[in-house]
Design an enzyme around this catalytic site. Sequence first.
Site, PDB file in Angstrom:
ATOM      1  N   ASP A   1      16.607  -9.898 -40.993  1.00  0.00           N
ATOM      2  CA  ASP A   1      15.692  -9.746 -39.864  1.00  0.00           C
ATOM      3  C   ASP A   1      14.720  -8.585 -40.092  1.00  0.00           C
ATOM      4  OD1 ASP A   1      14.477 -10.065 -37.430  1.00  0.00           O
ATOM      5  OD2 ASP A   1      16.116  -9.231 -36.250  1.00  0.00           O
TER       6      ASP A   1
ATOM      7  N   ASP B   1       9.078 -12.748 -38.414  1.00  0.00           N
ATOM      8  CA  ASP B   1      10.156 -12.266 -37.536  1.00  0.00           C
ATOM      9  C   ASP B   1      10.506 -13.343 -36.542  1.00  0.00           C
ATOM     10  OD1 ASP B   1      11.947 -10.838 -36.074  1.00  0.00           O
ATOM     11  OD2 ASP B   1      10.484  -9.526 -35.138  1.00  0.00           O
TER      12      ASP B   1
ATOM     13  N   GLU C   1      17.108 -13.268 -29.524  1.00  0.00           N
ATOM     14  CA  GLU C   1      17.332 -11.937 -30.097  1.00  0.00           C
ATOM     15  C   GLU C   1      16.355 -10.931 -29.514  1.00  0.00           C
ATOM     16  OE1 GLU C   1      16.627  -8.558 -32.907  1.00  0.00           O
ATOM     17  OE2 GLU C   1      15.212 -10.065 -32.227  1.00  0.00           O
ATOM     18  N   GLU C   2      15.084 -11.365 -29.449  1.00  0.00           N
ATOM     19  CA  GLU C   2      14.024 -10.411 -29.097  1.00  0.00           C
ATOM     20  C   GLU C   2      14.182  -9.834 -27.697  1.00  0.00           C
ATOM     21  OE1 GLU C   2      12.162  -9.217 -31.208  1.00  0.00           O
ATOM     22  OE2 GLU C   2      11.698 -10.667 -32.782  1.00  0.00           O
TER      23      GLU C   2
END
Length: 355
Positions: free
Chosen positions: A244, A182, A216-217
Amino acid sequence: MLILPRQKDIAVLGLGYSVGTPAEGIIAEAIVVKSLDELKKKEKEITGKIVVYNQDFELYEKAVKYRYNGANEAAKLGAVAVLVRAITPVSLYTLHAGSMKYAENITKIPAASITVEDAELLYRFQNRGETLKIQLKMEAKMLPDVESRNLVVELTGNKKPEKVVVVSSHIDSWDVGQGAMDDGGGAFISWSSLVLLKRLNLRPQRTIRGIMWTAEEIGLIGSRNYIKKHEEEKKNLQFVLDSDLGTFKPQGLVVSGNEQVQCIVHRILRLLKPLGNLNVKRGVLGYDTLEWLKGGVPGASLWNQNDTYFWYHHTNADTMLVEDPSALDAGTALFAAVSYVLADISIDLPHGNLS
Ligand SMILES: [Zn+2]
């Protein structure tokens, strides 16, 4: 540290955006709940306590609200901190990181992930009538923002360069693990699909743009900025691909778009017989690309055999060992073929209402 009914270390991992505790920590009684409903039923017992969420894992989307919003629900009732059982179907005493978000006008209380094993242990003690007492120490703090960038690579189209197929994934990861799964795997297949097409000297009519989103996280920051800044180009998007949810053996694509789009993608997947029986599943699935999909841009997410994805998700175990080179090659082939055909096809795919 568990103080009562017996002394035991409890491994914790602070959730993203959580505040820390005072330096001396918080010592408080704890109460375990299995659900938000149970929290509400016990609302009179929450004040001054540490709430432990021991929710079951059925679907990630269902369980993740405890991590994301559990602190707010508990703080409303006067809790002093929350410990959230890791969002995973399987645990080998594994801690899972992830974001939470403080709601406005609600006291910010510390929030951390604990293992399934410890959440269940605390639950058993409570069911036995024991009083739970925990000391929680967290040094979490927010540092100032720094600059970070999306990484963009492209094969410029030879006839309609302004029309674009996007292949994407994100390059950031959590502090634990290496982020190989990820979303290193997703970044690998997006990047490699362009490298592969270039090596094969294939240049389609439209542009294929590989985008590795940043940040993104911690809230889709790279993609939100990009999508806002490139609003003008939205009408020129032919198709947007995202990966993802792991890069295990490909099963096909989860496709968002009307009947014609579904049909065209289905036909393209039939060109890929050597990869097995790839299928189209209808759905609106994406993270960084979701805003585009919801806005009617046709697109897809990699559908892969990711039954074990949430075992490793946001953990120290998300390392290169999870990645299988042959599955990555298959994912690369799938992204390269789909993006190439859609970039070179005679018609522009219709935007519009999701159906
Ligand atoms: Zn991700």
